[in-house]
Scaffold this motif. Structure first.
Motif, PDB file in Angstrom:
ATOM      1  N   ALA A 125     -12.864  -4.545 -31.182  1.00 33.53           N
ATOM      2  CA  ALA A 125     -12.921  -4.564 -29.724  1.00 33.53           C
ATOM      3  C   ALA A 125     -11.744  -3.747 -29.218  1.00 33.53           C
ATOM      4  CB  ALA A 125     -12.838  -5.989 -29.199  1.00 33.53           C
ATOM      5  N   ARG A 126     -12.024  -2.764 -28.391  1.00 32.16           N
ATOM      6  CA  ARG A 126     -10.969  -1.940 -27.804  1.00 32.16           C
ATOM      7  C   ARG A 126     -10.291  -2.697 -26.673  1.00 32.16           C
ATOM      8  NH1 ARG A 126     -13.651   3.854 -26.582  1.00 32.16           N
ATOM      9  NH2 ARG A 126     -13.058   4.880 -28.513  1.00 32.16           N
ATOM     10  N   GLU A 127      -9.170  -2.171 -26.214  1.00 35.63           N
ATOM     11  CA  GLU A 127      -8.451  -2.789 -25.106  1.00 35.63           C
ATOM     12  C   GLU A 127      -9.292  -2.816 -23.837  1.00 35.63           C
ATOM     13  OE1 GLU A 127      -4.605  -1.118 -24.446  1.00 35.63           O
ATOM     14  OE2 GLU A 127      -3.980  -1.451 -26.515  1.00 35.63           O
ATOM     15  N   ASP A 128     -10.177  -1.840 -23.683  1.00 38.26           N
ATOM     16  CA  ASP A 128     -11.021  -1.792 -22.487  1.00 38.26           C
ATOM     17  C   ASP A 128     -12.246  -2.706 -22.606  1.00 38.26           C
ATOM     18  OD1 ASP A 128     -12.575  -0.400 -24.290  1.00 38.26           O
ATOM     19  OD2 ASP A 128     -12.643   1.458 -23.151  1.00 38.26           O
ATOM     20  N   GLY A 129     -12.338  -3.451 -23.719  1.00 37.30           N
ATOM     21  CA  GLY A 129     -13.427  -4.398 -23.908  1.00 37.30           C
ATOM     22  C   GLY A 129     -14.640  -3.830 -24.615  1.00 37.30           C
ATOM     23  N   LYS A 130     -14.643  -2.548 -24.886  1.00 39.41           N
ATOM     24  CA  LYS A 130     -15.775  -1.914 -25.555  1.00 39.41           C
ATOM     25  C   LYS A 130     -15.775  -2.289 -27.040  1.00 39.41           C
ATOM     26  CE  LYS A 130     -18.011   2.500 -26.347  1.00 39.41           C
ATOM     27  NZ  LYS A 130     -17.948   3.950 -26.206  1.00 39.41           N
ATOM     28  N   ILE A 131     -16.959  -2.605 -27.563  1.00 40.79           N
ATOM     29  CA  ILE A 131     -17.121  -2.947 -28.969  1.00 40.79           C
ATOM     30  C   ILE A 131     -17.449  -1.675 -29.736  1.00 40.79           C
ATOM     31  CG2 ILE A 131     -18.448  -4.313 -30.623  1.00 40.79           C
ATOM     32  CD1 ILE A 131     -16.736  -5.972 -28.675  1.00 40.79           C
ATOM     33  N   VAL A 132     -16.742  -1.464 -30.864  1.00 41.85           N
ATOM     34  CA  VAL A 132     -16.901  -0.240 -31.648  1.00 41.85           C
ATOM     35  C   VAL A 132     -17.127  -0.613 -33.109  1.00 41.85           C
ATOM     36  CG1 VAL A 132     -15.791   1.905 -32.344  1.00 41.85           C
ATOM     37  CG2 VAL A 132     -15.297   0.934 -30.105  1.00 41.85           C
ATOM     38  N   LYS A 133     -18.131   0.002 -33.732  1.00 39.14           N
ATOM     39  CA  LYS A 133     -18.375  -0.157 -35.167  1.00 39.14           C
ATOM     40  C   LYS A 133     -17.829   1.062 -35.880  1.00 39.14           C
ATOM     41  CE  LYS A 133     -22.561  -2.906 -34.802  1.00 39.14           C
ATOM     42  NZ  LYS A 133     -23.993  -2.992 -35.140  1.00 39.14           N
ATOM     43  N   VAL A 134     -17.105   0.829 -36.982  1.00 42.55           N
ATOM     44  CA  VAL A 134     -16.482   1.920 -37.738  1.00 42.55           C
ATOM     45  C   VAL A 134     -16.818   1.721 -39.208  1.00 42.55           C
ATOM     46  CG1 VAL A 134     -14.301   3.018 -38.354  1.00 42.55           C
ATOM     47  CG2 VAL A 134     -14.577   1.994 -36.092  1.00 42.55           C
ATOM     48  N   LYS A 135     -17.270   2.799 -39.848  1.00 45.82           N
ATOM     49  CA  LYS A 135     -17.500   2.742 -41.289  1.00 45.82           C
ATOM     50  C   LYS A 135     -16.154   2.560 -41.987  1.00 45.82           C
ATOM     51  CE  LYS A 135     -21.122   3.727 -43.191  1.00 45.82           C
ATOM     52  NZ  LYS A 135     -22.071   2.813 -43.783  1.00 45.82           N
ATOM     53  N   ALA A 136     -16.099   1.670 -42.963  1.00 43.60           N
ATOM     54  CA  ALA A 136     -14.849   1.374 -43.659  1.00 43.60           C
ATOM     55  C   ALA A 136     -14.287   2.620 -44.342  1.00 43.60           C
ATOM     56  CB  ALA A 136     -15.057   0.256 -44.657  1.00 43.60           C
ATOM     57  N   LYS A 137     -15.153   3.488 -44.833  1.00 46.60           N
ATOM     58  CA  LYS A 137     -14.678   4.691 -45.519  1.00 46.60           C
ATOM     59  C   LYS A 137     -13.959   5.635 -44.580  1.00 46.60           C
ATOM     60  CE  LYS A 137     -18.993   7.220 -45.066  1.00 46.60           C
ATOM     61  NZ  LYS A 137     -20.103   7.847 -45.735  1.00 46.60           N
ATOM     62  N   ASP A 138     -14.180   5.492 -43.253  1.00 40.53           N
ATOM     63  CA  ASP A 138     -13.521   6.343 -42.274  1.00 40.53           C
ATOM     64  C   ASP A 138     -12.114   5.850 -41.905  1.00 40.53           C
ATOM     65  OD1 ASP A 138     -15.760   7.949 -42.244  1.00 40.53           O
ATOM     66  OD2 ASP A 138     -16.631   6.942 -40.492  1.00 40.53           O
ATOM     67  N   LEU A 139     -11.767   4.654 -42.346  1.00 43.68           N
ATOM     68  CA  LEU A 139     -10.437   4.107 -42.066  1.00 43.68           C
ATOM     69  C   LEU A 139      -9.450   4.585 -43.108  1.00 43.68           C
ATOM     70  CD1 LEU A 139     -11.401   0.435 -41.214  1.00 43.68           C
ATOM     71  CD2 LEU A 139     -10.817   2.249 -39.610  1.00 43.68           C
ATOM     72  N   GLN A 140      -8.209   4.712 -42.699  1.00 40.63           N
ATOM     73  CA  GLN A 140      -7.172   5.160 -43.638  1.00 40.63           C
ATOM     74  C   GLN A 140      -6.596   3.998 -44.381  1.00 40.63           C
ATOM     75  OE1 GLN A 140      -4.303   7.352 -41.404  1.00 40.63           O
ATOM     76  NE2 GLN A 140      -5.726   8.987 -40.964  1.00 40.63           N
TER      77      GLN A 140
END
Length: 53
Positions: free
Chosen positions: A38-53
């Motif tokens: 959840a972003r600070e602006d309240g928006k929900i975001v899905k992220v592929k784990a492989k894209d995280l550092q």
């Protein structure tokens, strides 16, 4: 509890949370999974784990 004991407990909790997050990301990378944030602006975001550092 003294101030030093409280500070040490806080540090241990933060280290535990960081370790749990690292393990979660590694597991999701193995499964080719996603994490949901959840972003600070309240928006929900899905992220592929492989894209995280």
């Amino acid at each position: 509890m003294s101030d030093i004991e409280v500070q040490q407990m806080e540090e241990n909790i933060l280290r535990g949370v960081a370790l749990a997050y690292e393990r979660l990301v590694e597991q999701k990378k193995k499964e080719d999974g996603e994490l949901v944030f959840a972003r600070e602006d309240g928006k929900i975001v899905k992220v592929k784990a492989k894209d995280l550092q």
